[in-house]
Design a protein around this motif. Structure first.
Motif, PDB file in Angstrom:
ATOM      1  N   ILE A  87       3.587   5.784  13.078  1.00 44.36           N
ATOM      2  CA  ILE A  87       3.797   6.298  11.908  1.00 44.36           C
ATOM      3  C   ILE A  87       5.257   5.972  12.326  1.00 44.36           C
ATOM      4  O   ILE A  87       5.776   6.522  13.485  1.00 44.36           O
ATOM      5  CB  ILE A  87       3.877   7.239  11.523  1.00 44.36           C
ATOM      6  CG1 ILE A  87       4.007   8.153  10.523  1.00 44.36           C
ATOM      7  CG2 ILE A  87       3.804   8.635  12.631  1.00 44.36           C
ATOM      8  CD1 ILE A  87       4.055   9.228   9.616  1.00 44.36           C
ATOM      9  N   SER A  88       6.002   5.401  11.591  1.00 44.62           N
ATOM     10  CA  SER A  88       7.503   4.756  11.770  1.00 44.62           C
ATOM     11  C   SER A  88       8.406   6.837  11.659  1.00 44.62           C
ATOM     12  O   SER A  88       7.261   7.276  11.221  1.00 44.62           O
ATOM     13  CB  SER A  88       7.802   4.334  11.172  1.00 44.62           C
ATOM     14  OG  SER A  88       8.035   4.981   9.287  1.00 44.62           O
ATOM     15  N   ASP A 105       5.376  -3.227   3.909  1.00 41.28           N
ATOM     16  CA  ASP A 105       3.910  -3.581   3.209  1.00 41.28           C
ATOM     17  C   ASP A 105       3.075  -2.432   3.068  1.00 41.28           C
ATOM     18  O   ASP A 105       2.137  -2.058   2.215  1.00 41.28           O
ATOM     19  CB  ASP A 105       3.106  -4.356   4.224  1.00 41.28           C
ATOM     20  CG  ASP A 105       3.301  -5.040   3.990  1.00 41.28           C
ATOM     21  OD1 ASP A 105       3.785  -5.980   3.526  1.00 41.28           O
ATOM     22  OD2 ASP A 105       2.948  -6.142   5.591  1.00 41.28           O
ATOM     23  N   VAL A 106       3.757  -0.861   3.794  1.00 40.26           N
ATOM     24  CA  VAL A 106       2.780   0.143   3.950  1.00 40.26           C
ATOM     25  C   VAL A 106       3.523   1.503   3.763  1.00 40.26           C
ATOM     26  O   VAL A 106       4.674   1.388   4.677  1.00 40.26           O
ATOM     27  CB  VAL A 106       1.998   0.722   5.247  1.00 40.26           C
ATOM     28  CG1 VAL A 106       1.422   1.847   5.126  1.00 40.26           C
ATOM     29  CG2 VAL A 106       0.618  -0.431   5.225  1.00 40.26           C
ATOM     30  N   LEU A 107       3.650   2.056   2.528  1.00 41.33           N
ATOM     31  CA  LEU A 107       4.267   3.479   2.578  1.00 41.33           C
ATOM     32  C   LEU A 107       4.090   4.572   2.618  1.00 41.33           C
ATOM     33  O   LEU A 107       3.016   4.597   1.666  1.00 41.33           O
ATOM     34  CB  LEU A 107       5.314   2.653   1.480  1.00 41.33           C
ATOM     35  CG  LEU A 107       6.123   4.107   0.575  1.00 41.33           C
ATOM     36  CD1 LEU A 107       7.361   4.221   1.752  1.00 41.33           C
ATOM     37  CD2 LEU A 107       7.071   3.835  -0.676  1.00 41.33           C
ATOM     38  N   ALA A 108       4.480   5.332   3.120  1.00 36.22           N
ATOM     39  CA  ALA A 108       3.904   6.954   2.824  1.00 36.22           C
ATOM     40  C   ALA A 108       4.883   8.130   1.941  1.00 36.22           C
ATOM     41  O   ALA A 108       6.310   6.966   2.777  1.00 36.22           O
ATOM     42  CB  ALA A 108       3.622   7.377   4.142  1.00 36.22           C
ATOM     43  N   ILE A 153       1.627   2.308   9.575  1.00 34.84           N
ATOM     44  CA  ILE A 153       2.822   3.236   8.029  1.00 34.84           C
ATOM     45  C   ILE A 153       4.384   2.677   8.367  1.00 34.84           C
ATOM     46  O   ILE A 153       5.266   3.432   9.461  1.00 34.84           O
ATOM     47  CB  ILE A 153       2.638   4.949   7.554  1.00 34.84           C
ATOM     48  CG1 ILE A 153       0.656   5.511   7.702  1.00 34.84           C
ATOM     49  CG2 ILE A 153       3.392   4.926   6.978  1.00 34.84           C
ATOM     50  CD1 ILE A 153       1.134   6.409   7.643  1.00 34.84           C
ATOM     51  N   ASP A 154       4.718   1.678   8.151  1.00 35.05           N
ATOM     52  CA  ASP A 154       5.945   1.204   8.041  1.00 35.05           C
ATOM     53  C   ASP A 154       7.213   1.881   7.979  1.00 35.05           C
ATOM     54  O   ASP A 154       8.536   1.560   8.340  1.00 35.05           O
ATOM     55  CB  ASP A 154       6.237  -0.386   7.362  1.00 35.05           C
ATOM     56  CG  ASP A 154       4.584  -1.281   8.048  1.00 35.05           C
ATOM     57  OD1 ASP A 154       4.215  -1.562   8.881  1.00 35.05           O
ATOM     58  OD2 ASP A 154       3.799  -1.893   6.945  1.00 35.05           O
ATOM     59  N   LYS A 155       6.917   2.585   6.631  1.00 36.16           N
ATOM     60  CA  LYS A 155       8.452   2.926   6.361  1.00 36.16           C
ATOM     61  C   LYS A 155       7.683   4.997   5.501  1.00 36.16           C
ATOM     62  O   LYS A 155       6.720   4.758   4.907  1.00 36.16           O
ATOM     63  CB  LYS A 155       9.042   2.860   4.914  1.00 36.16           C
ATOM     64  CG  LYS A 155      10.031   3.419   4.832  1.00 36.16           C
ATOM     65  CD  LYS A 155      11.460   2.447   4.062  1.00 36.16           C
ATOM     66  CE  LYS A 155      11.951   1.541   5.230  1.00 36.16           C
ATOM     67  NZ  LYS A 155      13.034   0.430   4.706  1.00 36.16           N
ATOM     68  N   VAL A 156       8.225   5.869   6.627  1.00 33.77           N
ATOM     69  CA  VAL A 156       7.832   6.769   5.486  1.00 33.77           C
ATOM     70  C   VAL A 156       9.107   7.590   5.164  1.00 33.77           C
ATOM     71  O   VAL A 156       9.854   7.865   5.862  1.00 33.77           O
ATOM     72  CB  VAL A 156       7.592   8.222   6.938  1.00 33.77           C
ATOM     73  CG1 VAL A 156       7.427   9.370   6.018  1.00 33.77           C
ATOM     74  CG2 VAL A 156       6.061   7.356   7.214  1.00 33.77           C
ATOM     75  N   LEU A 157       9.168   7.348   3.625  1.00 39.33           N
ATOM     76  CA  LEU A 157      10.108   7.990   3.098  1.00 39.33           C
ATOM     77  C   LEU A 157       9.559   9.352   2.300  1.00 39.33           C
ATOM     78  O   LEU A 157       9.405   9.596   0.863  1.00 39.33           O
ATOM     79  CB  LEU A 157      10.767   6.985   1.675  1.00 39.33           C
ATOM     80  CG  LEU A 157      10.835   5.939   2.146  1.00 39.33           C
ATOM     81  CD1 LEU A 157      11.139   4.868   1.352  1.00 39.33           C
ATOM     82  CD2 LEU A 157      12.548   5.704   3.220  1.00 39.33           C
ATOM     83  N   TYR A 191       0.756  -1.455   0.338  1.00 33.17           N
ATOM     84  CA  TYR A 191       0.047   0.166  -0.051  1.00 33.17           C
ATOM     85  C   TYR A 191       0.484   1.417  -0.258  1.00 33.17           C
ATOM     86  O   TYR A 191       1.771   1.208   0.972  1.00 33.17           O
ATOM     87  CB  TYR A 191      -1.062   0.215   1.463  1.00 33.17           C
ATOM     88  CG  TYR A 191      -2.043  -0.915   1.260  1.00 33.17           C
ATOM     89  CD1 TYR A 191      -3.644  -0.995   0.382  1.00 33.17           C
ATOM     90  CD2 TYR A 191      -0.992  -2.399   1.994  1.00 33.17           C
ATOM     91  CE1 TYR A 191      -3.447  -2.250   0.717  1.00 33.17           C
ATOM     92  CE2 TYR A 191      -2.370  -3.140   1.918  1.00 33.17           C
ATOM     93  CZ  TYR A 191      -3.631  -3.471   1.333  1.00 33.17           C
ATOM     94  OH  TYR A 191      -4.820  -4.959   1.725  1.00 33.17           O
ATOM     95  N   LEU A 192       0.269   2.288  -0.591  1.00 28.32           N
ATOM     96  CA  LEU A 192       1.402   3.610  -0.465  1.00 28.32           C
ATOM     97  C   LEU A 192      -0.220   4.699   0.100  1.00 28.32           C
ATOM     98  O   LEU A 192      -1.493   4.719  -0.530  1.00 28.32           O
ATOM     99  CB  LEU A 192       2.126   4.462  -1.694  1.00 28.32           C
ATOM    100  CG  LEU A 192       1.796   5.578  -1.601  1.00 28.32           C
ATOM    101  CD1 LEU A 192       3.003   5.492  -1.095  1.00 28.32           C
ATOM    102  CD2 LEU A 192       1.906   6.133  -3.603  1.00 28.32           C
ATOM    103  N   PHE A 193       0.389   5.355   1.601  1.00 28.48           N
ATOM    104  CA  PHE A 193      -0.788   5.884   2.445  1.00 28.48           C
ATOM    105  C   PHE A 193      -0.649   6.896   1.583  1.00 28.48           C
ATOM    106  O   PHE A 193       0.340   8.035   2.165  1.00 28.48           O
ATOM    107  CB  PHE A 193      -0.503   5.471   3.548  1.00 28.48           C
ATOM    108  CG  PHE A 193      -1.147   5.890   4.356  1.00 28.48           C
ATOM    109  CD1 PHE A 193      -2.312   5.140   5.265  1.00 28.48           C
ATOM    110  CD2 PHE A 193      -1.656   7.278   4.618  1.00 28.48           C
ATOM    111  CE1 PHE A 193      -3.617   5.552   6.247  1.00 28.48           C
ATOM    112  CE2 PHE A 193      -2.181   7.935   5.839  1.00 28.48           C
ATOM    113  CZ  PHE A 193      -3.760   6.594   6.348  1.00 28.48           C
TER     114      PHE A 193
END
Length: 558
Positions: free
Chosen positions: A318-319, A349-352, A288-292, A212-214
């Motif tokens: 949120i990470s 799995d979940v990226l923002a 949200i597993d990763k925030v780039l 997913y892209l949040f």
């Protein structure tokens, strides 16, 4: 323009002068003979001659009695009694002559005025094509488009001059100028633009259903957020992820204005889900597993602490926010698809990636009509079916097929535009002049007005938008009236009174117009343009208000 009264014409009376006048002395008898003659006819021979004379005189009198009525009849059918006895003409004939005379004079004056207008326009066109642009701070308009528009205006004006001169000869006859075999390029002046959608460059959106892209959108109002969502869709397609629409508790209630199912049907797979659907899938573990972060400045991801708190309040953890490059929202860098893949690919799995409203990734690709993603529809992000039907019913009720839509943004726009160079905030009289020119070119009877302007401004604008002495109506959506049924669907679906629904309704009506005039620098306008290009309603006459001009007056800085 005040009409000049026609000059008074003096009635001329034509008198019939008789060459021979009859003396007033007592008239001799018809058969009376002078004494000298009487003496001459005493002899039989003379008596016979006298009888012949008397017969000749009698025959002349008889012939004169017969010829006189014939002469009167001849004069009656050949003489111009309109000029001989003008005072005896019927009042209807006088009125017809006066009307014809007035029409001719009025047509000549109108033609003279149009010729002066055409002269001014041609001089202006000459100056614009022969002189360099002295204002180096402004961006010059597209010269070819500008020249074509100016020439079309002059052709249209020339046709009006011809019609003005010919109109005086139409009194009492059936001459029809439109029957002449004349090719009028203005008839196709506002034709639709062929967007060549079949030739667009596209990318297949084939998401992995557990990736997913949040979406996070924080800048501006609804139009900005819609653009942010569209760019998120492109990122999701590049990264093969399902896009999660933000919750209405921290963002707009998109489900009230957009058709989410429409997007998935067009793409052919489940590519977009609502926050509620995401919540059902993740149950109690919405993380949200990763925030780039795409943007690093003015703050990572262009997300403030308040937004993070709102996410936590709805159960989303949120990470840590990490930046992948140096990128400022005020000076975005042109990025490529490959750069996005290299910097934002992850197995989480979940990226923002934060707010991407200002992102410039494959700009020409993203901005092309129909968008960058392969799909089977005209557009992916478009109004819900209820809003679309309501817009169509409004157009059928108030506007008809042939109308101009005007987005006339004013609230907060003065300061915003004056901070730009050049300014995009036009005085109302100048704006009215620009609008009138386009109304004349497009040949439309009515304008749909989408605006946040005060009534004092719209009232002045309405009074100044006139063509050929007639006001061109500016139509706005009226307050709800139970007697009107065009908005019944909104009422039944309990969408009436929602400001975002009304804004989307304004966009939809404008996107369906024959010609569109937008507000430069407005994302509301840009979203309408996006819809028009996707729906195939864009016209070659579409333009920003007073495009290619500078405001004729600009206030100073604070």
């Amino acid at each position: 323009m005040d009409r000049e009264s026609s000059d008074d014409e003096e009635d001329r009376r034509h008198l019939i002068h008789q060459n021979d006048t009859i003396p007033k002395s007592p008239r001799p008898s018809t058969f009376q003979i002078d004494e000298d003659d009487h003496r001459q006819f005493k002899s039989p021979r003379h008596a016979s001659q006298a009888n012949n004379v008397r017969n000749l005189i009698f025959n002349k009198r008889y012939l004169f009695a017969i010829a006189l009525p014939l002469l009167i009849i001849f004069i009656y059918f050949t003489a111009d009694f309109k000029s001989l006895f003008r005072t005896h003409l019927s009042s209807g004939s006088i009125q017809n002559d006066a009307v014809a005379s007035n029409m001719m004079r009025e047509s000549e004056l109108r033609a003279l005025q149009l010729l002066k207008q055409q002269e001014s326009g041609l001089i202006d066109l000459w100056n614009r094509t022969s002189m360099p642009n002295l204002n180096s701070t402004s961006t010059p308009p597209n010269s070819i488009h500008d020249l074509r528009s100016a020439l079309i205006d002059q052709i249209s004006l020339n046709k009006k001059i011809q019609q003005a001169l010919l109109s005086s000869h139409q009194f009492g006859n059936s001459f029809d100028f439109n029957e002449q075999n004349v090719t009028d390029p203005t008839m196709a002046a506002c034709r639709k633009v062929d967007q060549k959608l079949s030739q667009r460059r596209t990318i297949e959106w084939k998401p992995k259903h557990d990736k997913y892209l949040f979406a996070i959108c924080t800048s501006g109002q609804m139009s900005n957020h819609l653009i942010c969502l569209e760019k998120h869709m492109f990122f999701a397609a590049i990264l093969n992820r399902v896009l999660v629409i933000p919750s209405s508790k921290i963002d707009y209630e998109f489900s009230r204005v957009l058709d989410i199912d429409h997007i998935n049907k067009c793409v052919g797979t489940e590519s977009v889900i609502t926050f509620e659907e995401f919540s059902d899938r993740k149950k109690t573990h919405m993380h949200i597993d990763k925030v780039l972060c795409y943007f690093s400045s003015p703050q990572p991801c262009y997300v403030d602490d308040d937004h993070v708190k709102k996410l936590k309040a709805i159960g989303v953890t949120i990470s840590e926010l990490k930046t992948v490059w140096t990128e400022d929202v005020k000076k975005p860098t042109d990025r490529s698809k490959q750069e996005v893949i290299e910097k934002f690919s992850t197995n989480d799995d979940v990226l923002a990636i934060g707010d991407v409203f200002f992102a410039d990734v494959e700009k020409e690709w993203v901005m092309q009509p129909g968008g960058p993603i392969a799909h089977a529809c005209q557009t992916l992000i478009e109004p819900s079916r209820v809003i679309l039907l309501t817009a169509q019913r409004f157009i059928q009720t108030f506007l008809g097929e042939n109308f101009i839509a005007l987005h006339f943004r004013r609230h907060g726009f003065l300061k915003f535009c004056n901070a730009k160079n050049p300014s995009c905030f036009f005085p109302i009289p100048q704006a009215a002049e620009c609008i009138t020119r386009l109304v004349e070119r497009a040949n439309v009877p009515v304008i749909y007005l989408s605006t946040d302007a005060a009534e004092s401004e719209t009232g002045l604008l309405q009074s100044l938008v006139t063509l050929n002495g007639k006001s061109v109506p500016l139509v706005t959506r009226p307050p709800r009236n139970s007697a009107e049924k065009w908005d019944a669907l909104l009422y039944r679906k309990k969408l009436d009174g929602d400001s975002q629904v009304e804004a989307m309704l304004d966009k939809t009506i404008s996107a369906l117009s024959g010609v569109f005039i937008g507000a430069p620098g407005s994302t509301f306008t840009e979203d309408i343009i996006r819809l028009r290009r996707g729906w195939g309603t864009a016209s070659v006459c579409d333009e920003y208000l007073c495009e290619g001009e500078l405001p004729n007056f600009i206030a100073g800085d604070e």
